[in-house]
Design an enzyme around this catalytic site. Sequence first.
Site, PDB file in Angstrom:
ATOM      1  N   MET A 102       2.123  -1.425   1.223  1.00  0.00           N
ATOM      2  CA  MET A 102       1.109  -2.479   1.111  1.00  0.00           C
ATOM      3  C   MET A 102       0.680  -2.921   2.499  1.00  0.00           C
ATOM      4  O   MET A 102       1.526  -3.290   3.318  1.00  0.00           O
ATOM      5  CB  MET A 102       1.668  -3.681   0.347  1.00  0.00           C
ATOM      6  N   GLY A 189       2.787  -7.987   4.329  1.00  0.00           N
ATOM      7  CA  GLY A 189       2.656  -6.562   4.591  1.00  0.00           C
ATOM      8  C   GLY A 189       4.001  -5.879   4.440  1.00  0.00           C
ATOM      9  O   GLY A 189       4.957  -6.262   5.091  1.00  0.00           O
ATOM     10  N   SER A 190       4.122  -4.883   3.567  1.00  0.00           N
ATOM     11  CA  SER A 190       5.450  -4.414   3.222  1.00  0.00           C
ATOM     12  C   SER A 190       5.391  -3.172   2.344  1.00  0.00           C
ATOM     13  O   SER A 190       4.391  -2.477   2.308  1.00  0.00           O
ATOM     14  CB  SER A 190       6.197  -5.545   2.508  1.00  0.00           C
ATOM     15  N   ARG A 191       6.487  -2.951   1.582  1.00  0.00           N
ATOM     16  CA  ARG A 191       6.590  -1.739   0.778  1.00  0.00           C
ATOM     17  C   ARG A 191       7.494  -1.991  -0.427  1.00  0.00           C
ATOM     18  O   ARG A 191       8.398  -2.829  -0.379  1.00  0.00           O
ATOM     19  CB  ARG A 191       7.167  -0.635   1.662  1.00  0.00           C
TER      20      ARG A 191
END
Length: 233
Positions: A102, A189-191
């Site tokens: 993301m 912001g990440s995964r």
Amino acid sequence: MSLVTTIRKSLVPVHPEGYPFIAFAAVIALVLLAFSTFFGMIAVGLAIWTALFFRDPPRVTPVREGLVVAPADGRISQIGLAVPPRELDLSDTPLLRVSIFMNVFNVHVNRAPVTGRIERVAYKPGIFLNADLDKASEDNERNGMVLATPFGRIGCVQIAGLIARRIVSFVREGESIGAGERFGLIRFGSRVDVYLPVGTRVHVAEGQLTVAGETVLCDFAAAPPRDTAYRVS
């Protein structure tokens, strides 16, 4: 239809988790506008971006049993075999992992990939590498859950990124959750990784964009797991 109703239907809902951040950004923007139009307008832009970051649009999740849907909006960065995080107690051998990255412009409210009972929730502190890197699954701060389903145990792990500094979970162990229901979010912001049984036939490919709660990752009811060659991470 009144003007107010029209405006409300045109606006994307914002998750309550974002209210303090949006309010803070708005106050800063107002203060800066009083002293400088230039810097004030920049602050207004940041306040609008903050509101967009925490948007929580409605989603229509397919409800047929056996479907596994994407837990996050973003881009599928990796599909391959990997050992799940140790704290999940999910498997000591590699499982099929689908990773969704993301960026800061994606919706960051995460949704359950499948209907099931939450067997385990485990938080692990860590560092903040770029979430798109493979080693971020091992080194970064993360929060994972294991879902018990009729098709086996499914893992879902939120991973903090380079900018993200907090993972928020909305669920607890022992609760039941439906596919597409909100279970958490990550700032900023990440995964999200999904761990599936080895041999699962996925319906997506690396580089594909996903919509949380809507994009189908796989269908256990239509095709049982089979031997499939994937790279091992």
